[in-house]
Design a protein around this motif. Structure first.
Motif, mmCIF file in Angstrom:
data_model
loop_
_atom_site.group_PDB
_atom_site.id
_atom_site.type_symbol
_atom_site.label_atom_id
_atom_site.label_comp_id
_atom_site.label_asym_id
_atom_site.label_seq_id
_atom_site.Cartn_x
_atom_site.Cartn_y
_atom_site.Cartn_z
ATOM 1 N N ALA A 1 0.834 -1.206 0.000
ATOM 2 C CA ALA A 1 0.000 0.000 0.000
ATOM 3 C C ALA A 1 0.869 1.256 0.000
ATOM 4 O O ALA A 1 0.605 2.215 -0.740
ATOM 5 C CB ALA A 1 -0.926 -0.007 1.201
ATOM 6 N N ALA A 2 1.905 1.247 0.824
ATOM 7 C CA ALA A 2 2.813 2.399 0.882
ATOM 8 C C ALA A 2 3.524 2.597 -0.452
ATOM 9 O O ALA A 2 3.675 3.728 -0.927
ATOM 10 C CB ALA A 2 3.835 2.189 1.993
ATOM 11 N N ASN A 3 3.940 1.499 -1.057
ATOM 12 C CA ASN A 3 4.634 1.581 -2.342
ATOM 13 C C ASN A 3 3.704 2.108 -3.438
ATOM 14 O O ASN A 3 4.133 2.876 -4.315
ATOM 15 C CB ASN A 3 5.173 0.198 -2.724
ATOM 16 C CG ASN A 3 6.192 0.268 -3.848
ATOM 17 O OD1 ASN A 3 6.985 1.207 -3.916
ATOM 18 N ND2 ASN A 3 6.176 -0.714 -4.723
ATOM 19 N N TYR A 4 2.428 1.722 -3.376
ATOM 20 C CA TYR A 4 1.472 2.221 -4.373
ATOM 21 C C TYR A 4 1.231 3.714 -4.186
ATOM 22 O O TYR A 4 1.174 4.468 -5.161
ATOM 23 C CB TYR A 4 0.153 1.453 -4.286
ATOM 24 C CG TYR A 4 -0.763 1.773 -5.448
ATOM 25 C CD1 TYR A 4 -0.426 1.387 -6.743
ATOM 26 C CD2 TYR A 4 -1.943 2.498 -5.274
ATOM 27 C CE1 TYR A 4 -1.239 1.700 -7.823
ATOM 28 C CE2 TYR A 4 -2.758 2.813 -6.344
ATOM 29 C CZ TYR A 4 -2.401 2.412 -7.622
ATOM 30 O OH TYR A 4 -3.191 2.739 -8.695
ATOM 31 N N TYR A 5 1.112 4.152 -2.952
ATOM 32 C CA TYR A 5 0.960 5.585 -2.689
ATOM 33 C C TYR A 5 2.187 6.351 -3.182
ATOM 34 O O TYR A 5 2.071 7.450 -3.739
ATOM 35 C CB TYR A 5 0.749 5.824 -1.190
ATOM 36 C CG TYR A 5 -0.703 5.954 -0.775
ATOM 37 C CD1 TYR A 5 -1.687 5.145 -1.342
ATOM 38 C CD2 TYR A 5 -1.105 6.893 0.164
ATOM 39 C CE1 TYR A 5 -3.016 5.259 -0.964
ATOM 40 C CE2 TYR A 5 -2.433 7.025 0.545
ATOM 41 C CZ TYR A 5 -3.383 6.204 -0.029
ATOM 42 O OH TYR A 5 -4.704 6.331 0.338
ATOM 43 N N TYR A 6 3.361 5.767 -2.984
ATOM 44 C CA TYR A 6 4.602 6.415 -3.428
ATOM 45 C C TYR A 6 4.658 6.508 -4.953
ATOM 46 O O TYR A 6 4.936 7.566 -5.513
ATOM 47 C CB TYR A 6 5.797 5.624 -2.894
ATOM 48 C CG TYR A 6 7.134 6.050 -3.453
ATOM 49 C CD1 TYR A 6 7.622 7.340 -3.270
ATOM 50 C CD2 TYR A 6 7.927 5.140 -4.160
ATOM 51 C CE1 TYR A 6 8.851 7.730 -3.786
ATOM 52 C CE2 TYR A 6 9.154 5.518 -4.675
ATOM 53 C CZ TYR A 6 9.620 6.816 -4.484
ATOM 54 O OH TYR A 6 10.832 7.181 -4.998
#
Length: 290
Positions: A206-211
């Motif tokens: 999820a964090a990587n997608y937001y990034y």
């Protein structure tokens, strides 16, 4: 002797005649066919169309009259095929194949999507088979287009793109978007925001997608910190955190995360990675001293 010469002459004439019969001078197509495929998010989109040439003519307002139905190309109708439902313009276009017609006007075009893909030109067009109509403004193209051109470009990490149509000095742009972004955000909302997951890898994803989609960096870092608490030995979590923090110009947090990543990389003998991270740490420390 005369008989031999005469026979040779007849043989040569026969060969010349046969050679002439086989020669064919073919003209190139006035509207070359073109097909291309392009991924947009999770959707696979195909465009098949013909490409007429300007050839010194005035196109819009003359060869292509204003305010009249146009095949948006030449020869057979232009066809778009999508492997899944997509946003096309401001509406949902279901998976399948469709013809693209248009009505060019001064300052704007009406874009028409129709279910009949068998048409040659506008002959046989049936408005009842339209699935959508919408207007888009015209723009001046960046340069003169001798050849009618359709492109799918300006694709970003959210699965957004533009279908661009160029000819002469005119350009129109149709926004397209894959539904993948909506689905991924729904999963994040279901499992992380509402579900309060304890899955470290899911928090990292999820964090990587937001990034990658340039969304809320503070939220992405929070998810990474939660992931590190659940799995403190995973190098990738602090490594992504240092990338996000540095892009957000939070160099103090970037240094802390990078040092954490270095300690984990050292256990795996990741020499090149350690060197890169130490160089970053040194540059950020210099920035903080200024």
């Amino acid at each position: 002797m005369k008989k031999i010469i005469f026979t040779s002459f007849l043989l040569i004439q026969t060969l010349l005649i046969n050679a002439q019969e086989k020669v064919q001078i073919r003209t190139t197509s006035a509207s070359p066919a073109s097909t291309f495929d392009q991924e947009v998010g999770s959707a696979k989109i195909k465009i098949a169309y013909s490409r007429p040439l300007v050839r010194g003519r005035k196109i819009f307002g003359e060869l292509v009259p204003f305010d009249k139905l146009w095949r948006t190309g030449a020869s057979d109708c232009t066809v778009i095929t999508t492997s899944e439902d997509i946003y096309f313009g401001n509406s949902i276009l279901k998976s399948g194949s469709y013809s693209i017609f248009s009505i060019p006007s001064v300052g704007e075009w009406t874009i028409i999507i129709n279910t009949d893909i068998t048409l040659h030109g506008e002959t046989g067009y049936d408005e009842k088979k339209d699935v959508m109509r919408f207007k888009v403004p015209t723009e001046k193209s960046p340069y003169f287009y001798e050849t009618f051109t359709i492109e799918l470009n300006d694709i970003n990490s959210k699965g957004e793109a533009f279908l661009k149509i160029f000819w002469e000095n005119t350009m129109v742009k149709i926004p397209i978007k894959s539904k993948e972004d909506d689905m991924l955000l729904a999963l994040i909302d279901q499992h992380i925001v509402k579900g309060k997951t304890q899955d470290a890898n899911l928090l990292f994803q999820a964090a990587n997608y937001y990034y990658s989609t340039n969304r809320d960096f503070k939220q992405a870092i929070k998810w990474l910190l939660d992931a590190e608490k659940l799995n403190p030995q995973n190098f990738h979590y602090p490594n992504l955190r240092q990338k996000i923090a540095s892009e957000n110009k939070d160099y103090a947090s970037a240094i802390e995360a990078a040092k954490r990543a270095v300690s984990l990389a050292d256990k795996e003998k990741m020499k090149k990675t350690i060197e890169t991270l130490n160089n970053k740490i040194a540059s950020w420390e210099l920035l903080l001293k200024k």
